[in-house]
Write an enzyme that holds these catalytic residues in place. Structure first.
Site, PDB file in Angstrom:
ATOM      1  N   TYR A 152       0.630  -0.856  -0.242  1.00  0.00           N
ATOM      2  CA  TYR A 152       0.231  -0.474   0.021  1.00  0.00           C
ATOM      3  C   TYR A 152       0.863   0.848  -0.283  1.00  0.00           C
ATOM      4  O   TYR A 152       0.731   2.207  -0.383  1.00  0.00           O
ATOM      5  CB  TYR A 152      -0.812   0.078   1.406  1.00  0.00           C
ATOM      6  CG  TYR A 152      -2.451   0.687   0.673  1.00  0.00           C
ATOM      7  CD1 TYR A 152      -3.693  -0.821   0.049  1.00  0.00           C
ATOM      8  CD2 TYR A 152      -2.771   2.337   1.394  1.00  0.00           C
ATOM      9  CE1 TYR A 152      -4.336   0.344  -0.487  1.00  0.00           C
ATOM     10  CE2 TYR A 152      -3.792   2.717   1.050  1.00  0.00           C
ATOM     11  CZ  TYR A 152      -4.965   1.505  -0.097  1.00  0.00           C
ATOM     12  OH  TYR A 152      -6.410   2.033   0.425  1.00  0.00           O
ATOM     13  N   LYS A 201      -3.574   7.914   2.702  1.00  0.00           N
ATOM     14  CA  LYS A 201      -4.367   7.845   3.596  1.00  0.00           C
ATOM     15  C   LYS A 201      -4.767   8.705   5.051  1.00  0.00           C
ATOM     16  O   LYS A 201      -5.413   8.951   6.154  1.00  0.00           O
ATOM     17  CB  LYS A 201      -5.179   6.681   3.373  1.00  0.00           C
ATOM     18  CG  LYS A 201      -5.281   6.255   2.771  1.00  0.00           C
ATOM     19  CD  LYS A 201      -6.536   6.625   1.509  1.00  0.00           C
ATOM     20  CE  LYS A 201      -7.017   6.105   0.727  1.00  0.00           C
ATOM     21  NZ  LYS A 201      -8.345   6.897  -0.633  1.00  0.00           N
TER      22      LYS A 201
END
Ligand code: NAP
Length: 258
Positions: free
Chosen positions: A158, A165
């Site tokens: 990720y 995020k």
């Protein structure tokens, strides 16, 4: 009986790519609740697909908006000021990182790759909210963005999107505080893995999705419709006392310790 009635409300839904997009599931829920919806797409390539989808939402608008270009955000604000005069709902479902930054070593993320991911996936929420503020503060609006657990946990591959995020979730809290004084609520849905165009860009996404289904308390993956329903709740008056919140729609995966 508690019902959600958004008739007379205007909803800007940003980041629709196709029928798999989480924003599309949210737009459908908003439409069914009676809101007028404006869908935005990132570039000309997506236009025919998004226009076709919008055909299912009677009375909707479709506009181009690349969040790296302030002039396109201005153009959306101008058009909505002219046509609607207010915005009661803003949904931000936009994320992007270079492919090599989602499969290589996180430690080797380039300066430009880091900047791009954070600009598109986090700064854009702030920037769009700023541009739309005169419309949002007319009647007091509800804002929503889409996050993922990698904001707070280490998730293989990720990489820089986890950094983006984390910034996005902090922005939710900071905006909630600042805009709360103007009657504007700001929340996020942290969704479990759903197979979309953006998700397929994460190296190893399918095995990650299988892992979630095995480990989550509900022993399954979530659907985009479940994201749509939770988003509708947060965006509606049922959630009038909720702001600065990250709501997990992940079949309970985030509560697990092993
Ligand atoms: P999606 O359908 O691919 O949506 C992502 C959208 O972001 C696309 O429409 C994409 O357009 C758009 N975008 C990228 N760069 C942009 C730019 N410069 N300006 C405007 N739009 C731009 O995938 P999705 O999974 O539904 O993603 C929506 C949100 O949910 C994202 O924030 C994602 O991180 C989040 N989320 C997804 C999952 C999941 O498992 N699917 C889980 C948690 C959170 P292009 O196609 O042209 O790039």
């Amino acid at each position: 009986m508690v019902t959600i009635d958004l008739s007379g409300k205007h909803a800007l839904v940003m980041g629709v790519a196709n029928h798999r997009s989480l924003t599309w599931a949210i737009a459908q829920q908003l439409h069914h609740a009676g809101a007028r919806v404006c869908l935005t797409y990132a570039n000309e390539r997506l236009k025919p697909m998004v226009e076709e989808l919008a055909g299912h939402l009677h009375g909707s608008l479709v506009l181009e908006c690349d969040v790296t270009q302030d002039r396109t955000i201005h153009a959306v604000a101008r058009r909505l000021t002219r046509d609607w005069g207010s915005l009661e709902v803003l949904v931000h479902g936009i994320a992007y990182a270079n492919k090599e930054d989602l499969e290589g070593k996180f430690v080797a993320t380039s300066r430009t790759g880091f900047q791009l991911a954070l600009e598109v996936s986090a700064f854009s929420f702030l920037n769009v909210s700023h541009h739309m503020l005169p419309l949002l503060e007319k009647n007091g609006a509800s804002l929503l963005t889409l996050s993922y657990l990698a904001a707070e946990r280490a998730v293989p591959n990720y990489n820089v999107m986890g950094s983006a995020k984390a910034v996005l979730e902090q922005s939710v809290r900071q905006l909630a505080w600042e805009l709360g004084a103007r009657g504007i609520r700001v929340n996020a849905v942290s969704a479990g893995p759903v197979s979309t165009l953006a998700a397929r860009g994460i190296h190893g996404f399918l095995s990650m999705q299988r892992h979630h289904a095995e480990k989550a308390p509900l022993r399954r993956n979530i659907t985009k419709e479940e994201v749509g329903k939770a988003a509708l709740f947060l965006l509606s008056d049922l959630a009038s006392g909720i702001t600065g919140e990250i709501l997990y729609v992940d079949a309970g995966y985030h509560v697990m310790g092993v």
